[in-house]
Structures are given as C-alpha cells and as structure tokens.
Design an enzyme around this catalytic site. Structure first.
Site, short mmCIF file in Angstrom:
data_model
loop_
_atom_site.label_atom_id
_atom_site.label_comp_id
_atom_site.label_asym_id
_atom_site.label_seq_id
_atom_site.Cartn_x
_atom_site.Cartn_y
_atom_site.Cartn_z
N PHE A 272 -1.19 0.28 -4.46
CA PHE A 272 -0.58 -0.76 -5.26
C PHE A 272 -1.26 -1.89 -5.68
O PHE A 272 -0.91 -2.34 -6.89
CB PHE A 272 0.92 -1.15 -4.42
CG PHE A 272 0.48 -2.30 -3.75
CD1 PHE A 272 0.44 -3.59 -4.18
CD2 PHE A 272 0.26 -2.00 -2.22
CE1 PHE A 272 0.31 -4.51 -3.27
CE2 PHE A 272 -0.28 -2.95 -1.53
CZ PHE A 272 -0.12 -4.22 -1.85
N LYS B 73 -2.19 10.35 -9.38
CA LYS B 73 -0.85 9.83 -8.71
C LYS B 73 -1.01 8.27 -8.25
O LYS B 73 -1.53 8.04 -7.32
CB LYS B 73 -0.80 10.82 -7.56
CG LYS B 73 0.51 10.97 -6.89
CD LYS B 73 1.47 10.05 -6.59
CE LYS B 73 1.08 9.33 -5.27
NZ LYS B 73 1.90 7.80 -5.20
N CYS C 1 -8.21 -5.71 -1.19
CA CYS C 1 -9.16 -5.04 -0.24
C CYS C 1 -10.61 -5.74 0.21
O CYS C 1 -11.10 -5.54 1.04
CB CYS C 1 -9.59 -3.39 -0.60
SG CYS C 1 -10.49 -3.38 -1.90
N SER D 295 -4.35 2.72 2.39
CA SER D 295 -4.41 2.27 3.75
C SER D 295 -5.40 3.39 4.93
O SER D 295 -5.50 4.48 4.23
CB SER D 295 -3.13 2.05 4.39
OG SER D 295 -2.47 3.48 4.45
N GLU E 229 -5.49 -5.24 9.69
CA GLU E 229 -5.58 -5.74 8.38
C GLU E 229 -3.76 -6.21 8.08
O GLU E 229 -3.04 -5.63 8.21
CB GLU E 229 -5.86 -4.52 7.46
CG GLU E 229 -5.67 -5.11 6.08
CD GLU E 229 -5.81 -4.02 4.93
OE1 GLU E 229 -5.35 -2.62 4.98
OE2 GLU E 229 -6.80 -4.01 4.20
N GLU F 293 3.96 4.10 -6.28
CA GLU F 293 5.22 4.50 -6.72
C GLU F 293 5.84 2.94 -6.80
O GLU F 293 6.85 2.71 -7.39
CB GLU F 293 6.10 5.13 -5.72
CG GLU F 293 6.08 4.66 -4.16
CD GLU F 293 4.91 5.29 -3.53
OE1 GLU F 293 3.80 5.44 -4.00
OE2 GLU F 293 5.35 5.93 -2.24
N ARG F 294 4.92 1.90 -6.41
CA ARG F 294 5.46 0.61 -6.49
C ARG F 294 5.19 -0.24 -7.69
O ARG F 294 6.01 -0.85 -8.25
CB ARG F 294 4.61 -0.34 -5.44
CG ARG F 294 5.04 -0.12 -3.83
CD ARG F 294 4.62 -1.26 -3.00
NE ARG F 294 5.61 -0.97 -1.72
CZ ARG F 294 4.96 -0.94 -0.45
NH1 ARG F 294 3.56 -1.52 -0.34
NH2 ARG F 294 5.50 -0.95 0.51
P1 NAD Z 1 -0.86 3.14 0.83
O1 NAD Z 1 -1.96 4.08 1.76
O2 NAD Z 1 0.28 2.92 1.46
O3 NAD Z 1 -0.63 4.24 -0.44
C1 NAD Z 1 -1.70 4.61 -1.04
C2 NAD Z 1 -1.55 5.79 -1.96
O4 NAD Z 1 -1.09 7.06 -0.85
C3 NAD Z 1 -0.20 5.68 -2.76
O5 NAD Z 1 -0.37 6.29 -4.01
C4 NAD Z 1 0.98 6.36 -1.84
O6 NAD Z 1 1.84 6.67 -2.62
C5 NAD Z 1 0.08 7.41 -1.19
N1 NAD Z 1 0.69 7.68 0.04
C6 NAD Z 1 1.72 6.86 0.60
N2 NAD Z 1 1.92 7.52 2.10
C7 NAD Z 1 1.39 8.69 1.66
C8 NAD Z 1 1.47 9.84 2.66
N3 NAD Z 1 1.82 9.61 3.75
N4 NAD Z 1 0.74 10.97 2.30
C9 NAD Z 1 -0.06 11.17 1.19
N5 NAD Z 1 -0.13 10.06 0.21
C10 NAD Z 1 0.49 9.05 0.57
O7 NAD Z 1 -1.65 2.09 0.41
P2 NAD Z 1 -0.99 0.78 -0.50
O8 NAD Z 1 -0.06 -0.09 0.33
O9 NAD Z 1 -0.81 1.15 -1.82
O10 NAD Z 1 -2.33 -0.35 -0.67
C11 NAD Z 1 -3.07 -0.92 0.20
C12 NAD Z 1 -4.16 -0.50 1.16
O11 NAD Z 1 -5.27 0.00 0.02
C13 NAD Z 1 -4.74 -1.59 1.82
O12 NAD Z 1 -4.97 -1.08 3.23
C14 NAD Z 1 -5.94 -2.05 1.25
O13 NAD Z 1 -7.09 -2.44 1.92
C15 NAD Z 1 -6.33 -0.67 0.72
N6 NAD Z 1 -7.51 -0.66 -0.28
C16 NAD Z 1 -8.62 -0.23 -0.03
C17 NAD Z 1 -9.47 -0.39 -1.25
C18 NAD Z 1 -11.13 0.08 -0.93
O14 NAD Z 1 -11.64 0.30 -1.95
N7 NAD Z 1 -11.47 0.18 0.21
C19 NAD Z 1 -9.28 -0.82 -2.50
C20 NAD Z 1 -7.84 -1.32 -2.61
C21 NAD Z 1 -7.12 -1.11 -1.78
#
Ligand code: NAD
Length: 501
Positions: A150, A174, A282, A227, A384, A177-178
C-alpha cells in the site's frame, strides 16, 4: 453512489464477479470512500489467458518500438500528475507533494527501462574455438506478476512493470487492496500510450488472487514487495514451484550519528526521514544511534524541539508535514507499540497519541513520537512499527553502533552522519545492509542502480530496478555456432573443450 474499483483485463475495465469487496478508506476523514472488487481464481486465470496470448507478439516486437511506448506513457503520466497525486493522497493519506514524489520515483525507473535496447544486448565472442562463435541473448520470460504494497501505490508497480514490459513480458499487477485507484489509472494510461491490450493488466484482490497467480504454471516470475512474513512465504512457494521470485520485506533502518556530525543538519534530516509519510516508508529511519552520551543528549533535545513543531494534517493541506496513517488497524498498531515502549521502560520524550486534527476527528492521525534510552531487547526496537515513531538507542562508541545495525534482523537501508571520511568509508564497507547513506538520510538509489535490502528485508538473488531488473525479467540463452564450410574433422567422441592448441 460509492466509487467502485474493478479489474483491468485485455485493455479495458472488467467488472469483478466475486461479490467480494474490500473497503477503500479516505484516511484523512476515516470514512469509507469506495470499494474494490476482490478477484476470483477464474478472473485471475482469464487475465493470464489474455496475457499469454498478447505476449507472443509483444515479445517479438523489437525493443526500440517497445521503448517508444514507455516514453509516451511517461509523458502521459506527467500530464495527468495532479489528478493521479490527488487520487493517491485520498486513498493513502500521504500529502500531495509526497504523492508526486511517489509517482516521480516510479517514472525514474520507467525512464531507465527505456534503455532496454541497450540493456537487452547479449554478449558475443568471435572465434571462441576454431571457426566457432559464441553469443548470448536475453529473452523475455513470458507472463510475469507483481504483487505490491500500500505504501507506494505508484512507485513500486512502476518499478516492476517498466523493466518487465520493456523486456517483452506481459505483466499482471496485483496491487494493494488499500489504495487501488492509481494502479487502475496507470493501466488506462498504458493503453492510451499505445501498449497492446493484455500487456499490462490489473487484478485486484487478496490471498485468493495471489495464490491463483502463484499456482498457474504460465506465470513465470513474481516481483513482490510487502511485509516480511508474506515476502518469505511467497518466495518459498515460488521456489517450490520452480519459479523465479524476488520478494522484498519489512525494515528497521538505523541512522548512526557520530560525535563530529553537525547536529542541526542531522536533526533536520532525521525529522524528515523518521516522520515523513507518517513513517510508512520502507526506507524511513526508525532508529537513531547517537555515538556518545553528549551526542545523544544534544540530539534528543534538537529532535524533541523539531518533532513538537511538526504539522500533521489532512493529505491535501499544503502546510502539513505529513498526513494520516493508511488505516484504523495501522493506527491501533502504532498506538499499541507506543504503549509497549512505555511499559518496557523507554523514555517517552514526545508522545504522538491522542492527536486530533480539527474537523477530521475520525482521521487516522498520530503525532510524531520520540523515544529515548531504548534498548535492543524492546519490541519497539526489534519490530517494524511502520508509523511516526523514532527510537533513540544510545551507543558508547562507533563499533557498538556498527554492530547494532548489522545485528538487526532487518537489513534494508542505513545511514551514517559524520564529517570523518575514514569512519564513513569503514561503515559503508562493513555494515550488513543492502543500502547505505553517507550524510544522506534516505539512501534510495536512483533508477539506474539497484534497490534491495538484505537479511529479512529481501529474499531472492536480484534487486529491483537498475540492471538487475533486466536480468530478473529475462532468461539468458547462450548459442555456440559454427558454419561447416572448410571444416572436415570427422566424428569426435570427446567432450568438446576450449581451444587447446
Ligand atoms: P502486506 O504484506 O500486508 O501486503 C503486500 C501485498 O501482499 C498486498 O498486495 C497484499 O494484498 C498482499 N497480501 C497480503 N496478505 C497476503 C497473503 N496472506 N498472501 C498473499 N498475498 C498477501 O504489506 P503492506 O502492509 O501493504 O505494506 C507494508 C510493508 O511493505 C512494510 O513491511 C514495508 O516495510 C514493506 N515494504 C518494503 C519495501 C522494500 O523494498 N523492502 C518497499 C515498500 C514497502
């Protein structure tokens, strides 16, 4: 009527059929502003069918023609910047100027990907053996997918799709969804730029659509950002299925502040790096490590002064330094962590809880929060938090600070603030993280270098953007050729060897 966001398949918006939706909030008001359709497995399969067919012609299109479409797309995005930034801010909550930054840092990589004709060139060796030439070529993988978080709803999809499409693949996104509004608009702009239908598609959804993308054998590679637990599980599943994956996860980025640093400069840099975008980056700095007690005392005082002066407001307020968190669950989580820090005995210097923005009392706001005297066993240090919470962990000397950064579970980015070239150089060489800033608080590399964290911040061999992206989205084929004229060696039963003469 509530706004609805659906899918983008085969060059147009396609209504979702699952009957399942997720709410899209306006974080500044705390109200639901729309809903997004969550795809079924069949809808994802339909997108893959379309992608597979479309990719055949796209993969056979020469890279220069492909690159020209990227150029038109970049121009169109810039022409629509105001509308895109407003949409992004309304769903994510970041302030408008920061949304422009989100989009621009994405375009940075699409512009880099316009160099595909050069980046896709193979290697050639004339006369590797007698009359034998060897060359390599980079070929597209076919259908590839991006699963994105998101917090950068424009930048990260663009980091993925630019190089993937320029390399001749069909790309299925994909998004989170937020905040799905901007990814869908990007799909429309790709079509307007002349990208053939089916080369950039969007399926909105949750785990069901991600599983469908993972399990279909026609999808060859996954670029995931989110995450750490989900990154790791997608990486593991892709590996089991024999597929290519690069999965980037969470972070806990430290800034080491040496005693010789200009502390006013440091505090100015740190306040933006820790609290900008409400800490939902991040690469945000969430841990400050001043070296020596005097440095720490002075830094905490300067940070407290600055944190108290920050303006937190709605995303369209031009005076706001940062806006709300993305969701009520994110707000609850951050508030819970602040409580954990207090209970564990950290010194709460500035408390951001209870902040109300006038006229927006239901918005997901939390003020800048500063903890001093945090220790490395506290959850506010190990986890985090992903909010505007900065932990100060005091180090007695440089070696202790360096070890602290390197020993943390996450290894995304870090920075050192100093005037000492020796210390800075030593830090850059020895620290165990993927990206380092020297007097640069948020060292996000420019598009033609690669971006990627280490340890629990990244799973996979290749980084995002830069030359690695072209390696990730292509497979290398190596050809050894000889033309028979004049060669009469007869049959040979020995393993071919290089030139032994
Ligand atoms: P998230 O893991 O909740 O979601 C990321 C994606 O995964 C979304 O598209 C979501 O719909 C999907 N998803 C969620 N649950 C799932 C499941 N059980 N199975 C398959 N897909 C699933 O992350 P978020 O809250 O959207 O984003 C924040 C996180 O992203 C933080 O931890 C941040 O540090 C990280 N981030 C990392 C980087 C990097 O380059 N390392 C960059 C940006 C964000």
């Amino acid at each position: 009527m509530t706004r609805e966001v659906h899918h983008y398949i085969g060059g147009s918006i396609v209504q979702g059929t699952s009957g399942r939706f997720a709410d899209i909030y306006n974080p500044s008001t705390g109200q639901v502003q729309g809903k997004v359709a969550l795809a079924t497995r069949d809808e994802v399969t339909k997108a893959i069918d379309v992608a597979e067919e479309a990719q055949k012609a796209w993969g056979a299109t020469n890279p220069q023609r492909r690159a020209r479409i990227l150029g038109k797309f970049v121009n169109l995005v810039r022409e629509n910047m105001d509308e895109l930034a407003a949409l992004l801010s309304s769903e994510h909550g970041k302030v408008l100027a920061d949304s422009v930054g989100d989009i621009e840092r994405g375009l940075d990589v699409v512009e880099f990907a316009m160099g595909a004709p050069h980046l896709l060139k193979g290697e050639f060796t004339d006369d590797a053996g007698k009359g034998i030439d060897t060359y390599s070529m980079r070929q597209p993988l076919g259908v590839v997918a991006g699963i994105t978080p998101f917090n950068f709803p424009a930048m990260i999809p663009l980091w993925k799709c630019g190089p993937a499409i320029a390399s001749g693949n069909a790309f299925i996104l994909k998004p989170s969804e937020r905040d799905p509004g901007v990814p869908l608009r990007l799909a429309e702009l790709w079509t307007e730029a002349g990208l053939p239908d089916g080369i950039f598609q969007v399926v909105n959804g949750d785990k069901e659509s991600v599983d469908a993308l993972l399990e279909d054998p026609r999808v060859k590679a996954y670029g995931f950002v989110g995450s750490t637990p989900i990154a790791q599980s997608i990486y593991t599943r892709a590996a089991e299925l024999g597929k290519r994956a690069q999965c980037f996860g969470g972070a806990k980025n430290h800034m080491v502040i040496m005693p010789d640093a200009d502390l006013d400069q440091v505090a100015d840099a740190l306040v933006g790096a820790a609290y900008g975008s409400a800490g939902e980056r991040c690469m945000a700095i969430s841990v400050a490590v001043p070296v020596g007690q005097e440095t720490a005392d002075a830094l905490v005082q300067k940070m407290a002064e600055r944190a108290k002066k920050l303006t937190v407001g709605v995303s369209e307020d031009p005076k706001a330094d940062y806006g709300p968190l993305v969701a009520k669950s994110a707000l609850d989580r951050v508030i819970d962590y602040i409580g954990q820090g207090e209970a564990a005995g950290a010194e709460l210097v500035v408390d951001g809880r209870g902040l109300k923005v006038e006229g927006h009392e239901e918005g997901f706001f939390v003020g800048p929060t500063l903890f001093d005297k945090v220790t490395t066993d506290m959850s506010i240090y190990t986890d985090e938090i992903f909010g505007p919470v900065l932990c100060v962990v005091r180090a007695n000397d440089y070696e202790e600070a360096l070890a602290m950064v390197s020993d943390h579970e996450y290894g995304n980015g870090t920075s050192i603030m100093t005037r000492d070239g020796d210390a800075a150089r030593d830090f850059a060489h020895r620290v165990d993280t993927g990206m380092v800033g020297i007097n640069v608080p948020i060292p996000v590399p420019i598009g033609y270098y690669t971006f990627g964290g280490w340890k629990a911040s990244g799973f996979g061999d290749l980084n995002q953007h830069g030359p690695d992206a072209f390696r990730f989205y292509t497979k290398t084929k190596t050809v050894t050729e000889r033309w028979p004229s004049g060669i009469k060696e007869g049959a040979s039963f020995v393993m071919p060897m290089g030139d032994q003469s």
